[in-house]
Design a protein around this motif. Structure first.
Motif, PDB file in Angstrom:
ATOM      1  N   SER A   6      13.427  73.392  30.004  1.00  0.00           N
ATOM      2  CA  SER A   6      13.759  73.903  28.679  1.00  0.00           C
ATOM      3  C   SER A   6      12.741  74.948  28.244  1.00  0.00           C
ATOM      4  CB  SER A   6      13.818  72.765  27.653  1.00  0.00           C
ATOM      5  OG  SER A   6      12.553  72.148  27.530  1.00  0.00           O
ATOM      6  N   ILE A   7      13.113  75.672  27.200  1.00  0.00           N
ATOM      7  CA  ILE A   7      12.221  76.662  26.596  1.00  0.00           C
ATOM      8  C   ILE A   7      11.377  75.952  25.544  1.00  0.00           C
ATOM      9  CG2 ILE A   7      12.121  78.771  25.217  1.00  0.00           C
ATOM     10  CD1 ILE A   7      14.898  79.484  26.449  1.00  0.00           C
ATOM     11  N   CYS A   8      10.089  76.223  25.537  1.00  0.00           N
ATOM     12  CA  CYS A   8       9.221  75.640  24.503  1.00  0.00           C
ATOM     13  C   CYS A   8       9.589  76.272  23.164  1.00  0.00           C
ATOM     14  CB  CYS A   8       7.757  75.874  24.820  1.00  0.00           C
ATOM     15  SG  CYS A   8       7.198  74.946  26.257  1.00  0.00           S
ATOM     16  N   ALA A   9       9.885  75.425  22.206  1.00  0.00           N
ATOM     17  CA  ALA A   9      10.413  75.900  20.933  1.00  0.00           C
ATOM     18  C   ALA A   9       9.359  76.096  19.852  1.00  0.00           C
ATOM     19  CB  ALA A   9      11.484  74.927  20.434  1.00  0.00           C
ATOM     20  N   ASN A  10       8.165  75.539  20.042  1.00  0.00           N
ATOM     21  CA  ASN A  10       7.174  75.648  18.975  1.00  0.00           C
ATOM     22  C   ASN A  10       5.753  75.550  19.540  1.00  0.00           C
ATOM     23  OD1 ASN A  10       6.520  72.788  19.214  1.00  0.00           O
ATOM     24  ND2 ASN A  10       8.493  72.425  18.217  1.00  0.00           N
ATOM     25  N   ASN A  11       4.788  75.779  18.669  1.00  0.00           N
ATOM     26  CA  ASN A  11       3.385  75.794  19.095  1.00  0.00           C
ATOM     27  C   ASN A  11       2.896  74.439  19.578  1.00  0.00           C
ATOM     28  OD1 ASN A  11       3.085  78.507  18.620  1.00  0.00           O
ATOM     29  ND2 ASN A  11       2.336  78.241  16.538  1.00  0.00           N
ATOM     30  N   GLU A  13       4.537  72.311  21.371  1.00  0.00           N
ATOM     31  CA  GLU A  13       4.939  72.188  22.778  1.00  0.00           C
ATOM     32  C   GLU A  13       4.026  73.030  23.669  1.00  0.00           C
ATOM     33  OE1 GLU A  13       9.388  71.442  23.673  1.00  0.00           O
ATOM     34  OE2 GLU A  13       9.329  72.944  22.061  1.00  0.00           O
ATOM     35  N   ILE A  14       3.651  74.205  23.203  1.00  0.00           N
ATOM     36  CA  ILE A  14       2.747  75.059  23.980  1.00  0.00           C
ATOM     37  C   ILE A  14       1.360  74.422  24.053  1.00  0.00           C
ATOM     38  CG2 ILE A  14       1.626  77.331  24.060  1.00  0.00           C
ATOM     39  CD1 ILE A  14       4.289  78.445  22.886  1.00  0.00           C
ATOM     40  N   SER A  15       0.915  73.808  22.984  1.00  0.00           N
ATOM     41  CA  SER A  15      -0.369  73.082  23.002  1.00  0.00           C
ATOM     42  C   SER A  15      -0.328  71.940  24.013  1.00  0.00           C
ATOM     43  CB  SER A  15      -0.698  72.538  21.617  1.00  0.00           C
ATOM     44  OG  SER A  15      -0.997  73.583  20.739  1.00  0.00           O
ATOM     45  N   GLU A  16       0.814  71.284  24.115  1.00  0.00           N
ATOM     46  CA  GLU A  16       0.985  70.216  25.103  1.00  0.00           C
ATOM     47  C   GLU A  16       0.799  70.777  26.519  1.00  0.00           C
ATOM     48  OE1 GLU A  16       4.428  67.101  26.717  1.00  0.00           O
ATOM     49  OE2 GLU A  16       4.944  68.601  25.202  1.00  0.00           O
ATOM     50  N   LEU A  17       1.367  71.956  26.779  1.00  0.00           N
ATOM     51  CA  LEU A  17       1.203  72.601  28.088  1.00  0.00           C
ATOM     52  C   LEU A  17      -0.260  72.934  28.344  1.00  0.00           C
ATOM     53  CD1 LEU A  17       4.144  75.188  28.151  1.00  0.00           C
ATOM     54  CD2 LEU A  17       4.137  72.843  29.003  1.00  0.00           C
ATOM     55  N   ASN A  31      -6.948  78.610  40.465  1.00  0.00           N
ATOM     56  CA  ASN A  31      -7.590  79.491  39.488  1.00  0.00           C
ATOM     57  C   ASN A  31      -6.611  80.356  38.701  1.00  0.00           C
ATOM     58  OD1 ASN A  31     -10.332  78.714  40.060  1.00  0.00           O
ATOM     59  ND2 ASN A  31     -10.086  79.791  42.003  1.00  0.00           N
ATOM     60  N   LEU A  32      -5.372  79.947  38.610  1.00  0.00           N
ATOM     61  CA  LEU A  32      -4.372  80.668  37.827  1.00  0.00           C
ATOM     62  C   LEU A  32      -4.686  80.500  36.343  1.00  0.00           C
ATOM     63  CD1 LEU A  32      -1.660  82.215  37.961  1.00  0.00           C
ATOM     64  CD2 LEU A  32      -0.520  80.002  37.847  1.00  0.00           C
ATOM     65  N   THR A  33      -4.680  81.597  35.606  1.00  0.00           N
ATOM     66  CA  THR A  33      -4.987  81.528  34.181  1.00  0.00           C
ATOM     67  C   THR A  33      -3.758  81.863  33.344  1.00  0.00           C
ATOM     68  OG1 THR A  33      -5.752  83.818  34.146  1.00  0.00           O
ATOM     69  CG2 THR A  33      -7.413  82.117  34.525  1.00  0.00           C
ATOM     70  N   PHE A  34      -3.637  81.171  32.231  1.00  0.00           N
ATOM     71  CA  PHE A  34      -2.565  81.396  31.270  1.00  0.00           C
ATOM     72  C   PHE A  34      -3.185  81.722  29.923  1.00  0.00           C
ATOM     73  CE2 PHE A  34      -0.571  78.787  34.454  1.00  0.00           C
ATOM     74  CZ  PHE A  34       0.738  79.245  34.515  1.00  0.00           C
ATOM     75  N   ASN A  35      -2.568  82.610  29.179  1.00  0.00           N
ATOM     76  CA  ASN A  35      -2.969  82.885  27.804  1.00  0.00           C
ATOM     77  C   ASN A  35      -1.969  82.160  26.911  1.00  0.00           C
ATOM     78  OD1 ASN A  35      -3.606  83.803  25.291  1.00  0.00           O
ATOM     79  ND2 ASN A  35      -3.645  85.962  25.842  1.00  0.00           N
ATOM     80  N   PHE A  36      -2.326  80.968  26.493  1.00  0.00           N
ATOM     81  CA  PHE A  36      -1.394  80.130  25.747  1.00  0.00           C
ATOM     82  C   PHE A  36      -1.129  80.626  24.330  1.00  0.00           C
ATOM     83  CE2 PHE A  36      -2.796  77.375  29.186  1.00  0.00           C
ATOM     84  CZ  PHE A  36      -1.594  76.835  29.596  1.00  0.00           C
ATOM     85  N   SER A  37      -1.817  81.682  23.910  1.00  0.00           N
ATOM     86  CA  SER A  37      -1.586  82.211  22.572  1.00  0.00           C
ATOM     87  C   SER A  37      -0.516  83.309  22.563  1.00  0.00           C
ATOM     88  CB  SER A  37      -2.886  82.749  21.974  1.00  0.00           C
ATOM     89  OG  SER A  37      -3.358  83.842  22.727  1.00  0.00           O
ATOM     90  N   GLU A  38      -0.012  83.670  23.748  1.00  0.00           N
ATOM     91  CA  GLU A  38       1.043  84.687  23.789  1.00  0.00           C
ATOM     92  C   GLU A  38       2.045  84.352  24.878  1.00  0.00           C
ATOM     93  OE1 GLU A  38      -0.777  88.474  24.588  1.00  0.00           O
ATOM     94  OE2 GLU A  38      -0.879  88.090  26.726  1.00  0.00           O
ATOM     95  N   GLY A  39       3.212  84.890  24.747  1.00  0.00           N
ATOM     96  CA  GLY A  39       4.226  84.725  25.779  1.00  0.00           C
ATOM     97  C   GLY A  39       5.270  83.686  25.428  1.00  0.00           C
ATOM     98  N   TYR A  41       7.225  80.357  26.916  1.00  0.00           N
ATOM     99  CA  TYR A  41       6.930  79.278  27.855  1.00  0.00           C
ATOM    100  C   TYR A  41       8.156  78.416  28.119  1.00  0.00           C
ATOM    101  CZ  TYR A  41       2.019  80.315  28.048  1.00  0.00           C
ATOM    102  OH  TYR A  41       0.829  80.931  28.298  1.00  0.00           O
ATOM    103  N   TYR A  42       8.233  77.961  29.349  1.00  0.00           N
ATOM    104  CA  TYR A  42       9.284  77.068  29.822  1.00  0.00           C
ATOM    105  C   TYR A  42       8.589  75.824  30.371  1.00  0.00           C
ATOM    106  CZ  TYR A  42      11.818  81.507  29.916  1.00  0.00           C
ATOM    107  OH  TYR A  42      12.365  82.714  29.583  1.00  0.00           O
ATOM    108  N   LYS A  43       9.188  74.669  30.179  1.00  0.00           N
ATOM    109  CA  LYS A  43       8.559  73.452  30.700  1.00  0.00           C
ATOM    110  C   LYS A  43       9.541  72.671  31.553  1.00  0.00           C
ATOM    111  CE  LYS A  43       9.498  70.607  26.633  1.00  0.00           C
ATOM    112  NZ  LYS A  43       8.895  69.761  25.588  1.00  0.00           N
ATOM    113  N   VAL A  44       8.968  71.890  32.480  1.00  0.00           N
ATOM    114  CA  VAL A  44       9.751  71.050  33.376  1.00  0.00           C
ATOM    115  C   VAL A  44       9.324  69.599  33.161  1.00  0.00           C
ATOM    116  CG1 VAL A  44      10.399  70.565  35.760  1.00  0.00           C
ATOM    117  CG2 VAL A  44       9.783  72.899  35.097  1.00  0.00           C
ATOM    118  N   LEU A  45      10.294  68.753  32.873  1.00  0.00           N
ATOM    119  CA  LEU A  45      10.038  67.328  32.695  1.00  0.00           C
ATOM    120  C   LEU A  45      10.707  66.541  33.814  1.00  0.00           C
ATOM    121  CD1 LEU A  45      10.775  66.934  28.867  1.00  0.00           C
ATOM    122  CD2 LEU A  45       8.564  67.303  29.955  1.00  0.00           C
ATOM    123  N   PHE A  46      10.062  65.449  34.199  1.00  0.00           N
ATOM    124  CA  PHE A  46      10.643  64.496  35.147  1.00  0.00           C
ATOM    125  C   PHE A  46      10.330  63.121  34.590  1.00  0.00           C
ATOM    126  CE2 PHE A  46      10.523  61.786  38.937  1.00  0.00           C
ATOM    127  CZ  PHE A  46      11.781  62.045  39.448  1.00  0.00           C
TER     128      PHE A  46
END
Length: 135
Positions: A6-11, A13-17, A31-39, A41-46
């Motif tokens: 799903s698409i992250c709908a709010n901040n 959810e992004i904080s959870e990531l 060493n992959l870096t993400f800028n969680f303050s922009e962009g 986000y999509y998440k995968v749940l199992f």
């Protein structure tokens, strides 16, 4: 049991990531870096548990800077491919004309993964570029 993307709908959810990703050592994240303050986000749940995510920067006609992370226990099970398919469909639905991204080094396995999704891959010594035209 199946994966839910799903698409992250709010901040929150992004904080959870961000909390999820920061719990892993860099050796586990390559060493992959993400800028969680922009962009976007999509998440995968199992089984209601976060097991991966991806991000893109949503520009006028493109999704750029595609990045993704799948927990090692869930790799090579089709999760990354399903997540990328979801992002491609979202881009098409929004009228985007391309998706671009990169990955470190010239990892043949990663290059072949993107090629299997019809991305053009340009490999280099330090990093490689991927481009999918959606026209």
């Amino acid at each position: 049991m199946s994966y839910i993307i799903s698409i992250c709908a709010n901040n929150s959810e992004i904080s959870e990531l961000q909390n999820y990703y920061s719990s892993f050592p860099s050796s586990m994240t390559n060493n992959l870096t993400f800028n969680f303050s922009e962009g976007k986000y999509y998440k995968v749940l199992f089984a209601d548990k976060l097991v991966g995510f991806a991000s893109v920067i949503d520009e006028d006609y493109s999704f750029v800077d595609l990045k993704r992370y799948i927990h090692p226990e869930h790799r090579n099970k089709g999760v990354g491919g399903a997540l990328l398919d979801f992002i491609i469909q979202d881009a098409k639905k929004l009228g985007k004309t391309r998706i671009t991204g990169s990955f470190l080094g010239n990892n043949e396995k990663v290059a072949n993964f993107f090629k299997s999704k019809d991305f053009n891959v340009t490999t280099g010594k330090d990093f490689s570029m991927v481009l999918l035209s959606l026209k």
